[in-house]
Design an enzyme around this catalytic site. Sequence first.
Site, PDB file in Angstrom:
ATOM      1  N   ASN B 392     -20.320 -27.080 -18.086  1.00  0.00           N
ATOM      2  CA  ASN B 392     -21.605 -26.670 -18.621  1.00  0.00           C
ATOM      3  C   ASN B 392     -21.467 -25.453 -19.530  1.00  0.00           C
ATOM      4  O   ASN B 392     -21.626 -25.555 -20.748  1.00  0.00           O
ATOM      5  CB  ASN B 392     -22.576 -26.383 -17.465  1.00  0.00           C
ATOM      6  CG  ASN B 392     -23.993 -26.170 -17.935  1.00  0.00           C
ATOM      7  OD1 ASN B 392     -24.251 -25.987 -19.119  1.00  0.00           O
ATOM      8  ND2 ASN B 392     -24.930 -26.196 -17.017  1.00  0.00           N
ATOM      9  N   ASP B 393     -21.123 -24.326 -18.958  1.00  0.00           N
ATOM     10  CA  ASP B 393     -21.090 -23.098 -19.755  1.00  0.00           C
ATOM     11  C   ASP B 393     -20.077 -23.164 -20.906  1.00  0.00           C
ATOM     12  O   ASP B 393     -20.299 -22.567 -21.952  1.00  0.00           O
ATOM     13  CB  ASP B 393     -20.769 -21.909 -18.850  1.00  0.00           C
ATOM     14  CG  ASP B 393     -21.853 -21.699 -17.804  1.00  0.00           C
ATOM     15  OD1 ASP B 393     -23.021 -21.974 -18.123  1.00  0.00           O
ATOM     16  OD2 ASP B 393     -21.537 -21.282 -16.687  1.00  0.00           O
ATOM     17  N   VAL B 394     -18.973 -23.910 -20.701  1.00  0.00           N
ATOM     18  CA  VAL B 394     -17.928 -23.926 -21.735  1.00  0.00           C
ATOM     19  C   VAL B 394     -18.312 -24.764 -22.949  1.00  0.00           C
ATOM     20  O   VAL B 394     -17.607 -24.786 -23.939  1.00  0.00           O
ATOM     21  CB  VAL B 394     -16.568 -24.416 -21.181  1.00  0.00           C
ATOM     22  CG1 VAL B 394     -16.054 -23.460 -20.114  1.00  0.00           C
ATOM     23  CG2 VAL B 394     -16.658 -25.824 -20.651  1.00  0.00           C
ATOM     24  N   ALA B 433     -22.870 -19.655 -14.823  1.00  0.00           N
ATOM     25  CA  ALA B 433     -23.359 -18.398 -15.380  1.00  0.00           C
ATOM     26  C   ALA B 433     -24.870 -18.278 -15.185  1.00  0.00           C
ATOM     27  O   ALA B 433     -25.463 -17.249 -15.459  1.00  0.00           O
ATOM     28  CB  ALA B 433     -23.016 -18.308 -16.857  1.00  0.00           C
TER      29      ALA B 433
END
Lengths: 103, 466
Positions: B392-394, B433
Amino acid sequence: MESIIEYLGEHMAMIYILALSIFLGVEVIKNVPAILHTPLMSGANAIHGVVLIGGIIILGQASSDDYFTMALGFLAVVLGTLNVVGGFAVTDRMLEMFKKKQK
Amino acid sequence: MQANLLEISYLIASLSFIIGLKMLSHPDKARKGNILAAGGMLLAILTTLFLYEHEGRAMANHWLIIGGIALGTGIGYWMAIKVKMTAMPQMVSFFNGMGGACAGVIGVVEYSHHHPMEYMTFDGSVFTMLAGLVIGSVSFSGSMIAYGKLEGKIGDKGFSKLTYINILLLVAILGLLIYVLSLPENNSTLMYLLLVLSLVYGISFVLPIGGADMPVVISLLNSFTGVAAAFGGFLYDNQAMLTGGILVGSAGTILTILMCKAMNRSLLNVIIGSFSAGASGSGSGEDGDQVIKEITISDLAVQLKYSSRVRIIPGYGLAVAQAQHLCHELEKLLDAEGIDVKFSIHPVAGRMPGHMNVLLAEADVPYEKLQEMEDANEDMARTDVVLVIGANDVVNPAAKDDPSSPIYGMPILEVESAGTSVILKRSMGVGYAGIQNKLFFSNNNRMLFGDAKDSLQKIIQELKSL
């Protein structure tokens, strides 16, 4: 101040090792590929388990009637061994997988 | 003779640590390097056990020591063997904490035994004891918190004042350390106070740091324990402890910095500017009127079959779902169709750098199928379908274009420039995050909700029947 310098003077050989090892550690790690970050961290983790030797010395030098030292020394040995054995075993398990696919 | 043999064994052990660590940074020699370092360690342990003498006093309590080692070996080995590949990062953190605790205990015992020399105003050995005690304890309690966070037992409990409390604690610890050092006599009460403060500091130091930054923290605490071990080396005039400890201390610090670089953040930013502080404020509010588009399994299968270039982006969710074997199966299937398929790996995907590589290696995915972020981004515009599995965050574009986002500045996999991106995800939940992902609402993005393993299974079936 004088006693600080005295202490440093007495341990000069150790301080040399300290200083050189710091540079060595940096050099050894510098070009590691990202794939190996995790196993490397885990391997390094196992190596600082060498602190176990301190635990062994405490327990080995404790007098047989000094239960405080014996108990804490025993605890230190168990904790240190956990670090060493667990660390090396986990690292080996990670690396085993890298090896398999190289055939 | 005996003492010399001991020294020689420490020399051999030190060399084995250095060479072992060096070999650990080469893929094909890594395993041998690990075994070499373990061998050196075993040698140092055995010679200490049988050859060590202090002021003519030989070692005693051999059976107790061997019993302790046996107990530690049993538990440690059992834990290392039982642990799932997904839980590897927290396992490293746990073992690191054990080493820290060992250093802490050594500090307590040695200080309690120490007879200060009257003529000295600065006693170097007291300093090494207390420094080992403080750093070891911080490393222990910090590692336990990191372990709890990665296990999901402890959430991000940051509140903005914690940073100030931390600075106060740090000042208190340093002040107390200097005060105890200046005392002419031993003061156990103050030593225990120092111990408690250090333990509390370890907790409050790690607690506010976001889960996504845990790898950096573990690596940092790893080097802390190394430094604590090195102080032990000074204390006992023990070269094996010194080299082993400081080597890890410096290598661990470099590794920490490398990890920070991979996320394009400074170490200070990780420690002080904790994720959780502003996370809930940013990124929300704009997602109300946007729509997400779902894709069905059969549509996706067709799309995959008629692509010429497919990329799979794995994340922590893949590890949780244990879907790495299915990923490999899908990759083989597409490969057989003549499709160029690769895994694109973000340097901090998962919970540790290299986590995904380890996981995919477990599923026998060959090296050449793995692709690093820079290469992946070059290919991205020519890629037809990107499958994002549990990441997700990447892949969050906010890292590029939203300066208010907590992950702003982190390099990402630029999925939005690919033909179609498909995100396999359990729900619309946020990533580690704790921030919303704009990508989900983008025009050429599709969502496939459900358990990754389940979805992959169905895609594979569908592909086979096409």
